[in-house]
Design an enzyme around this catalytic site. Structure first.
Site, PDB file in Angstrom:
ATOM      1  N   GLY A 256      40.210  29.314  45.753  1.00 31.21           N
ATOM      2  CA  GLY A 256      41.077  28.997  46.854  1.00 31.21           C
ATOM      3  C   GLY A 256      42.297  29.526  46.739  1.00 31.21           C
ATOM      4  O   GLY A 256      43.308  29.486  47.612  1.00 31.21           O
TER       5      GLY A 256
ATOM      6  N   GLY B 276      42.733  32.883  45.797  1.00 32.06           N
ATOM      7  CA  GLY B 276      42.350  34.351  45.877  1.00 32.06           C
ATOM      8  C   GLY B 276      42.782  35.088  46.960  1.00 32.06           C
ATOM      9  O   GLY B 276      43.362  34.279  47.964  1.00 32.06           O
ATOM     10  N   GLN B 277      42.492  36.230  47.190  1.00 36.12           N
ATOM     11  CA  GLN B 277      42.920  37.032  48.410  1.00 36.12           C
ATOM     12  C   GLN B 277      42.629  36.078  49.591  1.00 36.12           C
ATOM     13  O   GLN B 277      43.200  36.098  50.678  1.00 36.12           O
ATOM     14  CB  GLN B 277      42.426  38.669  48.403  1.00 36.12           C
TER      15      GLN B 277
ATOM     16  N   ILE C 185      40.752  28.412  38.996  1.00 36.58           N
ATOM     17  CA  ILE C 185      40.925  28.272  37.881  1.00 36.58           C
ATOM     18  C   ILE C 185      42.145  28.213  37.295  1.00 36.58           C
ATOM     19  O   ILE C 185      42.469  27.684  36.211  1.00 36.58           O
ATOM     20  CB  ILE C 185      39.891  29.203  37.066  1.00 36.58           C
ATOM     21  N   ARG C 186      43.251  28.651  38.134  1.00 37.38           N
ATOM     22  CA  ARG C 186      44.485  28.657  37.437  1.00 37.38           C
ATOM     23  C   ARG C 186      45.207  27.191  37.518  1.00 37.38           C
ATOM     24  O   ARG C 186      44.998  26.494  38.264  1.00 37.38           O
ATOM     25  CB  ARG C 186      45.423  29.591  38.323  1.00 37.38           C
TER      26      ARG C 186
ATOM     27  N   TYR D   3      28.528  43.662  40.374  1.00 34.99           N
ATOM     28  CA  TYR D   3      29.161  43.028  41.449  1.00 34.99           C
ATOM     29  C   TYR D   3      28.128  43.036  42.794  1.00 34.99           C
ATOM     30  O   TYR D   3      27.446  41.945  43.355  1.00 34.99           O
ATOM     31  CB  TYR D   3      30.471  43.575  41.901  1.00 34.99           C
TER      32      TYR D   3
ATOM     33  N   LYS E  65      25.856  40.176  44.523  1.00 31.43           N
ATOM     34  CA  LYS E  65      25.719  39.971  45.769  1.00 31.43           C
ATOM     35  C   LYS E  65      24.482  39.736  46.688  1.00 31.43           C
ATOM     36  O   LYS E  65      23.851  38.948  47.301  1.00 31.43           O
ATOM     37  CB  LYS E  65      26.393  40.877  46.646  1.00 31.43           C
TER      38      LYS E  65
HETATM   39  N1  SER Z   1      36.465  44.202  48.271  1.00 33.57           N
HETATM   40  C1  SER Z   1      35.395  44.014  47.395  1.00 33.57           C
HETATM   41  C2  SER Z   1      35.835  44.917  46.196  1.00 33.57           C
HETATM   42  O1  SER Z   1      36.106  45.919  46.417  1.00 33.57           O
HETATM   43  C3  SER Z   1      34.025  44.457  48.176  1.00 33.57           C
HETATM   44  O2  SER Z   1      33.437  43.439  48.560  1.00 33.57           O
HETATM   45  O3  SER Z   1      34.954  44.525  45.214  1.00 33.57           O
END
Ligand code: SER
Length: 320
Positions: free
Chosen positions: A13, A15-16, A39-40, A147, A151
């Site tokens: 919550g 993060g970007q 987590i901070r 990543y 996903k």
């Molecule tokens: N913005 C993300 C990334 O660059 C892509 O989901 O990892």
């Protein structure tokens, strides 16, 4: 469920995306009904000023379960994750957090009768063998980053758990998200945010993606709108559960730079591609989001030039 009976947990919550989504959820459902976690130890003032913040690690099953039980959580926005760039630096940690963290959330949701769970996917789900332009909703998914692998697995898990347990899972394949509230951390599309800070402060930016790297992107207000609209949609209309394509606009670094130059004429860009170039090269250049438009009336509001104008206006005030 009426709005006041909603009790919402947001992970990741601060993060970007998490920060702005959490603030939008507070506005929509009331600060007392939205539990912002990350987590901070400390959260920024923008979060702590208007409501609660709790430190919570999604890898700790019993802590999360206790949190959900105590607050009577019935809706979860699970945004805690490691992004693509950071994921390549430590692929096993990326799998652990993105998959085992999500599995904790899913299991806790099922066992505690949480009604809806939002888990974002990403354009990183695509990879080898894709159609680069207008990649369709139903297309081959052969990601080349860890990543992306997490996903795809997350998308399949969302659908599986909907079919097997009736857990109302929802998700979007986000393109690169551009915003000025919180910096992204460790993604391949981060350049499209950093460039604005450097353009305003130094009038120069060195891009870690090379010229011609066209990627799908979206401005944060549309990202928030897409997320809230999908979560509000009637479940009977949804044909997909963890993986709706959404699109707004696409550009390569030089096209973004040209747009910035219209407002900051002295701005210059040069290019020094790093390991993230290979990740970007595996992603599509544009996305076809017809099912999102048909199933839950998705439509973006910002294009490249309105996004650039708004970003520079807002960030110039912030960086004064
Ligand atoms: N913005 C993300 C990334 O660059 C892509 O989901 O990892």
């Amino acid at each position: 469920m009426n709005n006041t009976s909603k009790k919402i947990l947001v992970t990741g919550g601060i993060g970007q995306i998490g920060t702005e989504l959490a603030l939008a959820l507070r506005k929509k459902y009331g600060a007392d009904n939205v539990f912002i976690t990350d987590i901070r130890d400390e959260a920024p003032a923008i979060i702590t000023d208007g409501g609660s913040y709790d430190k919570l690690n999604v890898m700790n099953y019993s802590d999360v379960e206790e949190f959900v039980k105590k607050r009577g959580i019935n809706e979860i926005y699970h945004l805690a994750a490691i992004l693509s760039g950071k994921g390549e630096e430590n692929p096993f940690l990326c799998w652990d957090i993105n998959i085992n963290g999500s599995m904790n959330i899913f299991k806790i949701a099922i066992e505690n009768k949480v009604q809806k769970v939002f888990v974002p996917s990403s354009m990183a789900a695509w990879g080898l063998g894709i159609q680069k332009e207008d990649v369709p909703q139903e297309s081959i998914l052969r990601p080349t980053s860890m990543y992306g692998v997490t996903k795809v697995a997350g998308e399949r898990l969302s659908e599986y758990l909907f079919l097997k347990y009736g857990l109302d899972t929802r998700g979007i394949r986000y393109p690169g998200i551009i915003s000025c509230e919180t910096l992204p951390g460790g993604g391949t599309t981060d350049y499209a945010v950093e460039i604005f800070y450097e353009a305003i402060q130094k009038k120069q930016y060195t891009s870690f993606l090379k010229e011609g790297t066209k990627l799908p992107m979206m401005y944060m207000p549309d990202c928030i709108k897409a997320t809230l609209d999908l979560m509000d949609a009637d479940v009977d209309r949804l044909k997909f559960h963890g993986d709706y394509n959404v699109a707004a606009f696409s550009f390569a670094p030089e096209e973004l730079a040209d747009e910035i130059k219209k407002i900051i004429p002295e701005f210059t860009i040069d290019y020094k591609p790093d390991f993230r170039q290979a990740i970007a090269d595996s992603w599509p250049a544009s996305i076809d989001d017809t099912p999102a438009r048909n199933d839950w009336d998705w439509k973006p509001e910002y294009n490249l030039s309105t996004m650039v104008k708004d970003m520079i206006e807002k960030l110039s005030v912030k960086l004064k």
